[in-house]
Design an enzyme around this catalytic site. Structure first.
Site, mmCIF file in Angstrom:
data_model
loop_
_atom_site.group_PDB
_atom_site.id
_atom_site.type_symbol
_atom_site.label_atom_id
_atom_site.label_comp_id
_atom_site.label_asym_id
_atom_site.label_seq_id
_atom_site.Cartn_x
_atom_site.Cartn_y
_atom_site.Cartn_z
ATOM 1 N N LYS A 191 -13.816 -7.034 -7.409
ATOM 2 C CA LYS A 191 -14.144 -7.260 -6.005
ATOM 3 C C LYS A 191 -15.649 -7.424 -5.892
ATOM 4 O O LYS A 191 -16.409 -6.600 -6.412
ATOM 5 C CB LYS A 191 -13.682 -6.084 -5.126
ATOM 6 C CG LYS A 191 -12.176 -5.901 -5.045
ATOM 7 C CD LYS A 191 -11.834 -4.692 -4.179
ATOM 8 C CE LYS A 191 -10.329 -4.495 -4.069
ATOM 9 N NZ LYS A 191 -9.984 -3.251 -3.317
ATOM 10 N N LYS B 115 0.852 -1.178 0.000
ATOM 11 C CA LYS B 115 0.000 0.000 0.000
ATOM 12 C C LYS B 115 0.893 1.234 0.000
ATOM 13 O O LYS B 115 1.728 1.417 0.898
ATOM 14 C CB LYS B 115 -0.909 0.002 1.233
ATOM 15 C CG LYS B 115 -1.984 -1.073 1.210
ATOM 16 C CD LYS B 115 -3.036 -0.803 0.150
ATOM 17 C CE LYS B 115 -4.214 -1.756 0.269
ATOM 18 N NZ LYS B 115 -5.273 -1.471 -0.737
#
Length: 326
Positions: free
Chosen positions: A245, A149
């Site tokens: 997703k 991230k």
């Protein structure tokens, strides 16, 4: 007539999870359960504030379907009754699970796809200082695929630190819309130098037009910019891969359709997740079969998973047992 119950469940995280937009210490999920008094099906979703969702709003959306369920609404009708998003995901997956329990057939057979196999999944290192990320990378260096991230000052230092900590791992990075055009241009050569496989959502979804105008020396994946099949026309020429997703697509039904259409249009496919339990990962693993990148590590980030959780080992994440889902 189906009975619907819906509830919030909270899972503490193993450690603070940070991305460019903020930090969290627990995963708050919503579980929808459908029952015909003989068989029961469950689905889990993760409301996401970035998309205007909250636990309360998602529960309200799901509960608004009670009358439709009593009138005989099925999974296919659900697709037009709720928009793509977390609420529809929980109900859609509950419908699939219920059908599997009723028929005694696994969901993969009902969906007419191949029997699922274990898939290597990324393990996510959340945004932190370069030194801390180096130590986390060193601790997880044996994992075959790491996801970083990023999205702030010091990203070059973070990238170099993680590569030092895990010199042999495959690495993908996720900026969570945290860069601009200039940042991407500055970081792209470093990503190539360090052998990074792919960069996910470097620019804000609402301001990603520059991706069509600049060189993309390594694959760029759409996450926040890709929700369901209606997203695909806007991605052509800007992205090379899409991240599917189920909390964005609104369930397994649309996720399978999106995968098929994305591949037909020449996109590579990544299958990802929000931070949830194994009940969220179970249907996603069906979509992840053959994907270029699989990122279904949600349960690994929890301090504890739910009962009958999915198994993770050197072969990756294994298909769920019927006691969990499907």
């Amino acid at each position: 007539m189906l009975k619907l119950t819906v509830e919030e469940q909270v899972f503490p995280l193993a450690e603070v999870f940070t991305i460019s937009r903020g930090s969290r210490t627990d995963a708050r999920v919503v579980v929808a359960t459908l029952s015909d008094d003989v068989h029961t099906g469950r689905g889990e979703c993760v409301p996401y504030a970035h998309y205007g969702e909250s636990v309360d709003s998602v529960i309200a959306q799901i509960e608004s379907m009670s009358d439709g369920l009593m009138a005989g609404m099925d999974r296919l009708e659900l697709q037009s009754r709720l928009p793509a998003g977390a609420a529809r995901n929980a109900l859609d997956c509950a419908f699939w699970d219920l059908e599997a329990k009723r028929t005694g057939k696994p969901v993969w057979e009902l969906a007419r796809i191949g029997a699922p196999k274990a898939q290597i999944t990324a393990f996510t290192l959340s945004l932190d200082t370069p030194n801390i990320m180096r130590e986390k990378a060193r601790h997880h260096a044996a994992r075959p695929l790491l996801k970083l991230k990023l999205g702030g000052e010091g990203d070059i230092e973070r990238l170099r630190a993680v590569r030092e900590g895990a010199p042999k791992a495959r690495i993908v990075v996720d900026a969570n819309e945290g860069w601009n055009r200039e940042t991407y241009a500055r970081l792209a050569p470093v990503l190539l130098e360090l052998g990074i496989d792919m960069v996910e959502q470097p620019l804000p979804a609402e301001n990603d037009a520059p991706l069509a105008e600049i060189d993309r020396p390594l694959p760029v994946c759409a996450d926040e910019a890709c929700h369901d099949r209606t997203s695909l026309p806007n991605l052509v020429g800007r992205y090379d891969m899409v991240n599917i997703k189920l909390d964005k697509t609104g369930g397994l039904t649309e996720a399978l359709a999106l995968k098929q259409e994305a591949l037909a249009q020449g996109f590579e496919v990544m299958v990802g997740c929000m931070v949830g339990s194994s009940l969220s990962m179970a249907p996603a693993l069906l979509v992840a079969q053959g994907a270029a990148v699989v990122d279904l590590d949600g349960p690994l980030l929890l301090a504890r998973d739910r009962e009958h959780g999915m198994r993770f080992d050197a072969e990756g994440i294994h298909p769920a047992t019927p006691a969990l889902w499907g």
